[in-house]
Design a protein around this motif. Structure first.
Motif, PDB file in Angstrom:
ATOM      1  N   ALA A 111       8.335 -19.849   2.263  1.00 46.45           N
ATOM      2  CA  ALA A 111       6.942 -20.028   1.837  1.00 46.45           C
ATOM      3  C   ALA A 111       6.864 -20.341   0.345  1.00 46.45           C
ATOM      4  N   ILE A 112       7.636 -19.629  -0.456  1.00 50.81           N
ATOM      5  CA  ILE A 112       7.639 -19.888  -1.900  1.00 50.81           C
ATOM      6  C   ILE A 112       8.188 -21.281  -2.188  1.00 50.81           C
ATOM      7  N   ALA A 113       9.247 -21.650  -1.488  1.00 43.02           N
ATOM      8  CA  ALA A 113       9.839 -22.975  -1.698  1.00 43.02           C
ATOM      9  C   ALA A 113       8.854 -24.082  -1.352  1.00 43.02           C
ATOM     10  N   TYR A 114       8.071 -23.889  -0.303  1.00 37.99           N
ATOM     11  CA  TYR A 114       7.141 -24.932   0.146  1.00 37.99           C
ATOM     12  C   TYR A 114       5.901 -25.009  -0.735  1.00 37.99           C
ATOM     13  N   PHE A 115       5.299 -23.865  -1.019  1.00 33.42           N
ATOM     14  CA  PHE A 115       4.012 -23.863  -1.723  1.00 33.42           C
ATOM     15  C   PHE A 115       4.131 -23.739  -3.239  1.00 33.42           C
ATOM     16  N   GLN A 116       5.237 -23.144  -3.725  1.00 35.64           N
ATOM     17  CA  GLN A 116       5.364 -22.839  -5.155  1.00 35.64           C
ATOM     18  C   GLN A 116       4.097 -22.127  -5.659  1.00 35.64           C
ATOM     19  N   PRO A 117       3.707 -21.030  -5.002  1.00 41.95           N
ATOM     20  CA  PRO A 117       2.440 -20.384  -5.328  1.00 41.95           C
ATOM     21  C   PRO A 117       2.546 -19.442  -6.525  1.00 41.95           C
ATOM     22  N   PHE A 118       1.392 -19.043  -7.008  1.00 44.10           N
ATOM     23  CA  PHE A 118       1.322 -17.993  -8.019  1.00 44.10           C
ATOM     24  C   PHE A 118       1.788 -16.673  -7.415  1.00 44.10           C
ATOM     25  N   GLY A 119       1.397 -16.431  -6.154  1.00 42.55           N
ATOM     26  CA  GLY A 119       1.761 -15.162  -5.535  1.00 42.55           C
ATOM     27  C   GLY A 119       1.799 -15.229  -4.020  1.00 42.55           C
ATOM     28  N   VAL A 120       2.440 -14.235  -3.425  1.00 44.28           N
ATOM     29  CA  VAL A 120       2.493 -14.091  -1.964  1.00 44.28           C
ATOM     30  C   VAL A 120       1.861 -12.755  -1.595  1.00 44.28           C
ATOM     31  N   ASP A 121       1.244 -12.721  -0.409  1.00 41.78           N
ATOM     32  CA  ASP A 121       0.441 -11.577   0.015  1.00 41.78           C
ATOM     33  C   ASP A 121       0.892 -11.156   1.409  1.00 41.78           C
ATOM     34  N   VAL A 122       1.197  -9.870   1.571  1.00 42.03           N
ATOM     35  CA  VAL A 122       1.697  -9.394   2.859  1.00 42.03           C
ATOM     36  C   VAL A 122       1.031  -8.075   3.228  1.00 42.03           C
ATOM     37  N   SER A 123       0.799  -7.890   4.529  1.00 42.50           N
ATOM     38  CA  SER A 123       0.289  -6.610   5.028  1.00 42.50           C
ATOM     39  C   SER A 123       1.073  -6.213   6.276  1.00 42.50           C
ATOM     40  N   SER A 124       0.737  -6.813   7.428  1.00 42.60           N
ATOM     41  CA  SER A 124       1.406  -6.412   8.671  1.00 42.60           C
ATOM     42  C   SER A 124       2.894  -6.751   8.662  1.00 42.60           C
ATOM     43  N   GLY A 125       3.304  -7.737   7.874  1.00 42.02           N
ATOM     44  CA  GLY A 125       4.711  -8.142   7.821  1.00 42.02           C
ATOM     45  C   GLY A 125       5.630  -7.109   7.212  1.00 42.02           C
ATOM     46  N   VAL A 126       5.049  -6.062   6.584  1.00 44.75           N
ATOM     47  CA  VAL A 126       5.886  -4.972   6.054  1.00 44.75           C
ATOM     48  C   VAL A 126       5.492  -3.643   6.712  1.00 44.75           C
ATOM     49  N   GLU A 127       5.074  -3.739   7.975  1.00 48.50           N
ATOM     50  CA  GLU A 127       4.730  -2.543   8.737  1.00 48.50           C
ATOM     51  C   GLU A 127       5.665  -2.377   9.932  1.00 48.50           C
ATOM     52  N   THR A 128       5.801  -1.143  10.385  1.00 50.68           N
ATOM     53  CA  THR A 128       6.469  -0.810  11.642  1.00 50.68           C
ATOM     54  C   THR A 128       5.497   0.035  12.462  1.00 50.68           C
ATOM     55  N   ASN A 129       5.156  -0.453  13.642  1.00 46.54           N
ATOM     56  CA  ASN A 129       4.182   0.235  14.503  1.00 46.54           C
ATOM     57  C   ASN A 129       2.867   0.501  13.771  1.00 46.54           C
ATOM     58  N   GLY A 130       2.431  -0.494  12.991  1.00 47.05           N
ATOM     59  CA  GLY A 130       1.145  -0.400  12.322  1.00 47.05           C
ATOM     60  C   GLY A 130       1.106   0.448  11.069  1.00 47.05           C
ATOM     61  N   VAL A 131       2.260   0.904  10.605  1.00 43.72           N
ATOM     62  CA  VAL A 131       2.337   1.755   9.413  1.00 43.72           C
ATOM     63  C   VAL A 131       3.225   1.086   8.378  1.00 43.72           C
ATOM     64  N   LYS A 132       2.800   1.122   7.107  1.00 40.62           N
ATOM     65  CA  LYS A 132       3.603   0.528   6.049  1.00 40.62           C
ATOM     66  C   LYS A 132       5.004   1.131   6.041  1.00 40.62           C
ATOM     67  N   ASP A 133       6.003   0.250   5.991  1.00 41.67           N
ATOM     68  CA  ASP A 133       7.414   0.631   6.057  1.00 41.67           C
ATOM     69  C   ASP A 133       8.020   0.342   4.688  1.00 41.67           C
ATOM     70  N   LEU A 134       8.390   1.396   3.969  1.00 36.03           N
ATOM     71  CA  LEU A 134       8.862   1.218   2.591  1.00 36.03           C
ATOM     72  C   LEU A 134      10.155   0.412   2.519  1.00 36.03           C
ATOM     73  N   ALA A 135      10.993   0.527   3.528  1.00 30.24           N
ATOM     74  CA  ALA A 135      12.229  -0.269   3.539  1.00 30.24           C
ATOM     75  C   ALA A 135      11.899  -1.750   3.666  1.00 30.24           C
TER      76      ALA A 135
END
Length: 203
Positions: free
Chosen positions: A160-184
């Motif tokens: 995504a960074i390579a394609y868009f070269q954005p200022f920032g990236v935003d994630v929510s469900s992509g760093v969750e396990t079973n609907g809960v934020k997963d620190l790993a």
């Protein structure tokens, strides 16, 4: 350096750990969602957050009056708007979120930042599905104020960074396990962004 926004935070331990792990922006949802929180909760959750890490409130079709009330109660640094964008002046920078359905012709914004996201399902944002990147020509966008969201994970954030070269990236469900934020997963996601930014290459 690509900024990282971790969105949909709901408890203080996770907020504190996300800050320690190197997030630049932390997001709190004030719209109908399984991740919805109150302004009073956010004030307590963020009492130890360093000023260098920006607190973002996520709203759907709010009025300026509604925004200002929550900004003051929660102590927000930015607001992110899905749905109808309000008319008027806000006391903090605004991120306009636009859903990419394909062959978009109008992605211009008068807001301080533009966020591209997948189309809504039950809720705006946090659905864990990407939009069709190839329907967007990144060089037609204000990349210096662009956030990219929608189905980002450890596996695809560097692409995504390579394609868009954005200022920032935003994630929510992509760093969750079973609907809960997963620190790993959060640590791995941030590491992928930093690794991309630090590896010299002829991309």
């Amino acid at each position: 350096m690509t900024k990282v926004k971790i969105c949909g935070l709901m408890d203080k331990q996770t907020v504190d750990e996300v800050c320690r792990l190197g997030a630049d922006y932390i997001g709190f949802v004030f719209a109908k969602s399984k991740r919805e929180v109150s302004p009073e909760q956010v004030r307590l959750l963020t009492e130890d957050v360093p000023s260098s890490i920006k607190k973002v409130g996520v709203f759907v079709s709010p009025t300026i009056g509604q925004l200002q009330m929550v900004i003051e109660k929660a102590g927000l640094d930015l607001v992110q708007i899905h749905g109808e964008f309000p008319e008027g002046t806000c006391s903090v920078p605004m991120i306009q979120a636009k859903s990419v359905k394909g062959n978009e012709r109008n992605l211009a914004t008068t807001a301080d930042f533009l966020l591209l996201d997948a189309p809504p399902k039950e809720y705006y944002g946090g659905n864990g599905e990407p939009f069709s990147w190839e329907t967007i020509q990144p060089n037609t966008l204000p990349q210096e104020k662009l956030f990219v969201a929608g189905g980002l994970t450890v596996a695809n954030v560097q692409q995504a960074i390579a394609y868009f070269q954005p200022f920032g990236v935003d994630v929510s469900s992509g760093v969750e396990t079973n609907g809960v934020k997963d620190l790993a997963k959060i640590q791995a996601f941030i590491n992928q962004v930093k690794e991309y930014d630090h590896v010299p290459t002829t991309r």
